[in-house]
Design an enzyme around this catalytic site. Structure first.
Site, PDB file in Angstrom:
ATOM      1  CE  LYS A  47      -4.321  -1.590   2.004  1.00 32.85           C
ATOM      2  NZ  LYS A  47      -5.299  -1.412   3.080  1.00 32.85           N
ATOM      3  CE  LYS A  69      -9.522  -9.718  -0.163  1.00 29.07           C
ATOM      4  NZ  LYS A  69      -9.322  -9.927   1.231  1.00 29.07           N
ATOM      5  CE  LYS A 109     -14.648  -4.028   3.434  1.00 29.72           C
ATOM      6  NZ  LYS A 109     -13.242  -4.275   3.556  1.00 29.72           N
TER       7      LYS A 109
END
Ligand code: TRP
Length: 353
Positions: A112, A197, A200
């Site tokens: 990240k 994956k 969200k």
């Protein structure tokens, strides 16, 4: 009784991946067999660029959807992380047990942070310390089991290390937890990119089925799912990941088995049609219940208020014990200061050194 703790981060709308991969296991298994806590971890949503109004909205929506999916406040505790101060209190103490090297080694942080820097942005310090807060979430409740996806396994491993280190240095205080992968459910992949994956946070709409998508939107997304070249319907995760994802979704929705189901279908089209309908049917009751709950916001608020109160009562003694053990002076007004038990053993232990 075993204690289970898991968390949902309100950084995006909940997806079919969250439901089949985690929430359904919480609803059908965990809340019935263990003393379970399910937490909307809103403090974690502040570790990356965020919009305050959106975080607030997503937190309420996540809570509503957890209840709509079937979490029962009579059986488990549903609450919002920021409503319980013990998380932040314990997080600081654990920061005094963790090392900066340990934090910098976390894969999720490295990924990240690199992404953020590549965009020319800055990295919030809380992104680095995030795993310590996650450890505090778990350790405050003495949870023995943490049902999470494999992307969180490293964080739970860190939690174990911190708990063991604290216990060894300052006296037994924390249960050392372990990660459990869901037995019910599947790892749902992005319909447009079956190698990653169905998360969200990466809001790339067409490959992600959201729990609140209308039936026609669900159908469209499933019918447009990327499939692999080839004609036959076979179940092969390595060679045919797109197809395997559809078979796993269908199996997970209908209670079937992906490799058996592959024998039933002659064409991709038929498989997609049935998968789409299966998903629509799985989401239908959740969406209906969600609508009812939205009409009664007072109920959701009450559940969260009770949940926070229960959670606080569970976390408080452990976090207080950690404060004592690590050497913080109890406030004179603090009733636990004149208590015995864990407090005494901490004092004796530290005095003996
Ligand atoms: N880090 C988790 C995620 O991104 C969310 C989370 C925060 C969590 N605290 C937790 C999960 C404690 C399990 C237990 O999905």
């Amino acid at each position: 009784m075993t204690r289970v703790f898991s968390g949902v981060k309100p950084t995006g709308h909940l997806t079919l991946g969250n439901y089949l991969g985690a929430m359904r296991q919480w609803v059908t298994v965990d809340q019935h067999r263990a003393e379970s806590l399910f937490c909307i971890v809103d403090l974690h949503a502040l570790t990356v660029d965020h919009d305050p109004a959106r975080v607030r909205r997503l937190s309420r929506q996540a809570a509503t959807l957890l209840l709509a999916a079937g979490l029962d406040p009579e059986l488990c505790t549903v609450f919002v992380q920021s409503h319980v101060d013990e998380h932040a209190r314990l997080s600081y103490v654990l920061e005094c047990v963790a090392t900066d090297g340990e934090m910098r080694r976390m894969i999720q942080y490295k990924e990240k942070a690199a992404r953020e820097r590549a965009r020319g942005g800055s990295v919030r310090l809380s992104l680095l310390t995030y795993p310590v807060l996650m450890a505090a979430d778990i350790l405050a409740y003495g949870a023995g089991e943490v049902p999470v996806g494999d992307d969180q396994a490293q964080h739970v491993e860190l939690t174990r290390d911190l708990a063991a280190r604290f216990n060894q240095r300052y006296g037994y205080t924390f249960v050392v937890p372990r990660a459990t992968l869901p037995k019910v459910g599947a790892r749902v992949m992005n319909l447009q990119d079956p190698l990653s994956k169905m998360g969200k946070s990466d809001d790339s709409g067409p490959g992600i089925v959201y729990l609140l998508d209308e039936p026609d939107v669900v159908r469209k997304k499933v019918m447009r799912a990327v499939t692999d070249s080839g004609q036959e319907v076979v179940y092969d995760r390595e060679a045919r990941p797109g197809l395997a994802n559809l078979l796993e979704i269908l199996a997970s929705c209908t209670g079937g088995n992906p490799s058996e189901l592959s024998g039933v279908y002659e064409s991709y089209g038929a498989l997609k049609r049935d998968t789409a309908e299966a998903v629509v049917e799985v989401l239908r009751p959740v969406q209906e219940r969600h609508k009812e709950l939205c009409a009664d916001p007072g109920y959701v608020e009450e559940v969260l208020r009770d949940g926070a109160e229960r959670a606080r009562a569970m976390a408080r003694p452990t976090v207080d014990a950690a404060y004592r053990a690590i050497g913080l002076l109890p406030a004179a007004s603090d009733p636990v200061a004149v208590d015995t038990g864990a407090v005494d053993s901490g004092i004796v232990l530290n005095a003996a050194r």
